[in-house]
Design a protein around this motif. Structure first.
Motif, short mmCIF file in Angstrom:
data_model
loop_
_atom_site.label_atom_id
_atom_site.label_comp_id
_atom_site.label_asym_id
_atom_site.label_seq_id
_atom_site.Cartn_x
_atom_site.Cartn_y
_atom_site.Cartn_z
N ILE A 120 -0.65 -1.52 -10.35
CA ILE A 120 0.06 -2.20 -9.26
C ILE A 120 -0.85 -2.30 -8.04
O ILE A 120 -0.97 -3.36 -7.41
CB ILE A 120 1.36 -1.45 -8.93
CG1 ILE A 120 2.33 -1.55 -10.11
CG2 ILE A 120 2.00 -2.01 -7.67
CD1 ILE A 120 3.55 -0.66 -9.99
N SER A 121 -1.51 -1.20 -7.67
CA SER A 121 -2.44 -1.23 -6.55
C SER A 121 -3.55 -2.24 -6.79
O SER A 121 -3.90 -3.04 -5.90
CB SER A 121 -3.03 0.17 -6.33
OG SER A 121 -4.11 0.14 -5.42
N GLN A 440 7.64 5.56 -3.06
CA GLN A 440 7.37 5.46 -1.62
C GLN A 440 6.06 6.17 -1.26
O GLN A 440 5.25 5.67 -0.48
CB GLN A 440 8.53 6.06 -0.83
CG GLN A 440 9.81 5.23 -0.96
CD GLN A 440 11.02 5.95 -0.39
OE1 GLN A 440 11.11 7.19 -0.45
NE2 GLN A 440 11.95 5.19 0.16
N THR A 441 5.85 7.33 -1.88
CA THR A 441 4.61 8.07 -1.64
C THR A 441 3.40 7.29 -2.13
O THR A 441 2.35 7.26 -1.48
CB THR A 441 4.67 9.44 -2.33
OG1 THR A 441 5.80 10.17 -1.84
CG2 THR A 441 3.41 10.26 -2.07
N LEU A 442 3.55 6.65 -3.28
CA LEU A 442 2.45 5.84 -3.83
C LEU A 442 2.11 4.68 -2.91
O LEU A 442 0.93 4.42 -2.62
CB LEU A 442 2.83 5.32 -5.22
CG LEU A 442 2.83 6.34 -6.35
CD1 LEU A 442 3.59 5.81 -7.55
CD2 LEU A 442 1.41 6.71 -6.74
N TYR A 446 -1.49 4.22 -1.14
CA TYR A 446 -2.41 3.11 -1.36
C TYR A 446 -2.68 2.34 -0.08
O TYR A 446 -3.79 1.84 0.13
CB TYR A 446 -1.87 2.19 -2.46
CG TYR A 446 -2.04 2.77 -3.84
CD1 TYR A 446 -3.30 3.11 -4.33
CD2 TYR A 446 -0.94 3.01 -4.66
CE1 TYR A 446 -3.46 3.66 -5.59
CE2 TYR A 446 -1.09 3.56 -5.93
CZ TYR A 446 -2.35 3.88 -6.38
OH TYR A 446 -2.51 4.44 -7.63
N LEU A 447 -1.69 2.24 0.81
CA LEU A 447 -1.94 1.61 2.10
C LEU A 447 -2.97 2.39 2.90
O LEU A 447 -3.81 1.81 3.61
CB LEU A 447 -0.63 1.50 2.89
CG LEU A 447 0.34 0.41 2.41
CD1 LEU A 447 1.71 0.61 3.05
CD2 LEU A 447 -0.19 -0.98 2.72
N ALA A 448 -2.94 3.72 2.78
CA ALA A 448 -3.93 4.55 3.47
C ALA A 448 -5.30 4.46 2.79
O ALA A 448 -6.34 4.43 3.47
CB ALA A 448 -3.46 6.00 3.50
N ALA A 449 -5.32 4.40 1.45
CA ALA A 449 -6.58 4.37 0.72
C ALA A 449 -7.28 3.02 0.84
O ALA A 449 -8.51 2.94 0.78
CB ALA A 449 -6.33 4.69 -0.76
N PHE A 450 -6.49 1.95 0.99
CA PHE A 450 -7.03 0.59 1.11
C PHE A 450 -6.50 -0.03 2.39
O PHE A 450 -5.50 -0.76 2.37
CB PHE A 450 -6.62 -0.26 -0.10
CG PHE A 450 -7.12 0.26 -1.42
CD1 PHE A 450 -8.41 0.00 -1.84
CD2 PHE A 450 -6.30 1.00 -2.25
CE1 PHE A 450 -8.89 0.46 -3.06
CE2 PHE A 450 -6.76 1.48 -3.47
CZ PHE A 450 -8.05 1.22 -3.87
N LEU A 453 -5.00 -3.53 2.65
CA LEU A 453 -3.69 -3.85 2.10
C LEU A 453 -2.67 -4.09 3.21
O LEU A 453 -1.68 -4.81 3.00
CB LEU A 453 -3.20 -2.73 1.18
CG LEU A 453 -3.53 -2.83 -0.31
CD1 LEU A 453 -2.86 -1.70 -1.07
CD2 LEU A 453 -3.08 -4.18 -0.88
N SER A 454 -2.87 -3.51 4.36
CA SER A 454 -1.95 -3.73 5.47
C SER A 454 -2.00 -5.18 5.93
O SER A 454 -1.02 -5.71 6.47
CB SER A 454 -2.27 -2.79 6.63
OG SER A 454 -2.03 -1.45 6.28
N GLU A 455 -3.14 -5.84 5.72
CA GLU A 455 -3.25 -7.26 6.04
C GLU A 455 -2.59 -8.12 4.95
O GLU A 455 -2.05 -9.18 5.23
CB GLU A 455 -4.71 -7.66 6.20
CG GLU A 455 -5.43 -6.91 7.33
CD GLU A 455 -6.91 -7.25 7.36
OE1 GLU A 455 -7.31 -8.32 6.87
OE2 GLU A 455 -7.69 -6.42 7.87
N VAL A 456 -2.66 -7.64 3.69
CA VAL A 456 -2.00 -8.35 2.60
C VAL A 456 -0.48 -8.19 2.71
O VAL A 456 0.28 -9.14 2.41
CB VAL A 456 -2.49 -7.81 1.24
CG1 VAL A 456 -1.74 -8.48 0.09
CG2 VAL A 456 -3.99 -8.03 1.10
N LEU A 457 -0.03 -7.01 3.15
CA LEU A 457 1.40 -6.69 3.25
C LEU A 457 1.75 -6.32 4.69
O LEU A 457 2.07 -5.17 4.99
CB LEU A 457 1.74 -5.52 2.30
CG LEU A 457 1.30 -5.65 0.85
CD1 LEU A 457 1.57 -4.35 0.10
CD2 LEU A 457 2.00 -6.81 0.17
#
Length: 460
Positions: A120-121, A440-442, A446-450, A453-457
């Motif tokens: 998913i990530s 929710q933790t995942l 993933y938002l923290a690791a990438f 992704l905050s720009e994608v979502l």
């Protein structure tokens, strides 16, 4: 004809070039020029050195010119006027795979790059790139055929097809590998066999193996010795395969033996070992550095690293199933690059071929809509890939396929809407994530690791 390889600095690109060289000797290749595109200039130079040594060896051995190739770091220039696009892009590189695996493992779920949370990530950060590539192709090479190997292959193929239509065909080497191993276990020449395979990418089953109209699969399922002679037989065990009445794709080990697979990976990591992504990152970092330092040895270094990579493929799963080494026949390649070239020949030379590829369902699998990309046997020719009807899946197969296809659609919706809510649903609804809290933790992990992704979502 010109073939453009996106992800041209990728480690497996020399497999494609090797297969192209072999095709030239049989006068079956439509490709006269290869363009390698990659955003990483160092990787592009290293793989260019390997390919150059392959061409030199081909010229010495066969007194033949081989296939011209060139590196092109600009995407538009690489695509302009090409006839075939082979997309094998890895967004964020192998380091991204490491983070995919580690975030999942830290959350107590399976860490695998295309299955479950990691897939998913991977999909969330890959779809924007794949869609940009598809729009660029539509503008600068509208007549090109696109062969997609970018993972998650079914999801990415479906997203690209929404822009490019039926000129996108997804490929994977798992179905052909399963069919070959099953045929060899029966003492049957794989070239004489027809494989009834159906499902999604990394989620399918071989349901019949026919030679001259007769189905040999029941005999294989009844033979303990034959089942123990090949990888999937050892992974799943004779009793479970007979209960299924089919041979699952190797990636279904993560579904059928989720607890054991998770325990094997966790044990490796707890003991100071590496995840698969970390192992490949180390191997490839070593290779790319050495190839750049000693380009004359690039081909030799690549072969050594390739064999190491193949020998350790799905090692944790094999260990969870009781051990065993990979068969020598599975270490030589002959997987996705042969499927890719078979598709190229079929669409460019109008040489009809029956191949297992990823295409829009068009009614092939009951219970899925027409646009859902599935992995089934197809008739491929100059008009594209037409899925062959596969009949009714079992209730078990249907439920799993529909569940995972639903997850893929949530990933597509998340990217399309720029919203984290569909992404949360994707994590929560996946069969390998057992808790909304974990989902929710995942998502947060993933938002923290990438950070991108905050720009994608950007929206809740």
């Amino acid at each position: 004809m010109r073939l453009t390889i996106l992800g041209g600095g990728g480690f497996r690109v020399p497999l494609v070039y090797r297969a192209l060289l072999a095709d030239t000797l049989r006068d079956t290749s439509p490709i006269t020029e290869v363009v390698l595109h990659d955003s990483d200039e160092r990787r592009l130079r290293a793989i260019g050195a390997v390919v150059e040594r392959q061409r030199e060896a081909h010229r010495r051995t066969h007194d033949a010119p081989g296939v011209d190739f060139a590196a092109q770091p600009d995407l538009t220039a690489a695509l302009r006027g090409c006839d075939i696009v082979f997309s094998a892009v890895r967004v964020e590189g192998m380091a991204g795979r490491v983070r995919d695996e580690r975030v999942a493992l830290d959350c107590g779920v399976l860490g695998q790059e295309t299955v479950g949370a990691g897939g998913i990530s991977y999909g969330l950060r890959t779809l924007p790139v794949a869609e940009h590539v598809a729009r660029t192709i539509a503008q600068h090479a509208p007549g090109a055929w696109v062969i997609n190997f970018t993972n998650p292959a079914g999801l990415v193929t479906e997203a690209m097809a929404r822009i490019l239509g039926e000129r996108v065909i997804g490929i994977c080497d798992s179905p052909v590998g399963l069919g070959r191993r099953a045929a060899r276990a029966l003492g049957v020449d794989p070239r004489r066999a027809q494989f009834d395979y159906a499902g999604l990418n990394h989620l399918g089953w071989l349901r019949a193996l026919r030679v001259a109209g007769d189905d040999y699969l029941p005999a294989l399922l009844a033979d303990d010795t034959a089942l123990a002679s090949f990888e999937e037989g050892r992974l799943f065990g004779a009793a479970w395969l007979r209960a299924l009445g089919a041979l699952p794709n190797e990636y279904l080990h993560y579904y059928y033996m989720a607890r054991e697979a998770q325990a094997a990976i966790a044990e490796t990591v707890a003991g100071g070992g590496q995840t698969r992504g970390e192992q490949l990152l180390e191997q490839q970092t070593r290779f790319y550095r050495a190839a750049l330092e000693t380009p004359d040895r690039a081909l030799e270094l690549w072969e050594q690293t390739r064999l190491e990579r193949e020998a350790t493929y799905m090692a944790d799963s094999r260990r969870a199933a009781g051990g065993g080494e990979r068969d020598a026949a599975d270490l030589d390649g002959g997987g996705y690059e042969e499927v890719a070239l078979a598709v190229m020949r079929a669409v460019t030379r109008d040489e009809p071929a029956r191949l297992i590829v990823n295409v829009a369902n068009r009614g092939a699998i009951a219970g899925l809509d027409s646009e859902a990309v599935v992995e089934v046997g197809c008739l491929v020719d100059a008009t594209g890939a037409r899925p062959l009807a596969v009949g009714t899946l079992t209730d078990h197969q249907t439920s799993l396929v529909r569940a995972v296809k639903g997850v893929e659609r949530e990933v597509m919706a998340a990217v399309r809407e720029g919203s984290r809510t569909p992404a949360l649903r994707a994590f929560a609804q996946h069969p390998l994530v057992d808790s909304v809290t974990a989902a929710q933790t995942l998502l947060e992990g993933y938002l923290a690791a990438f950070p991108h992704l905050s720009e994608v979502l950007p929206r809740p």
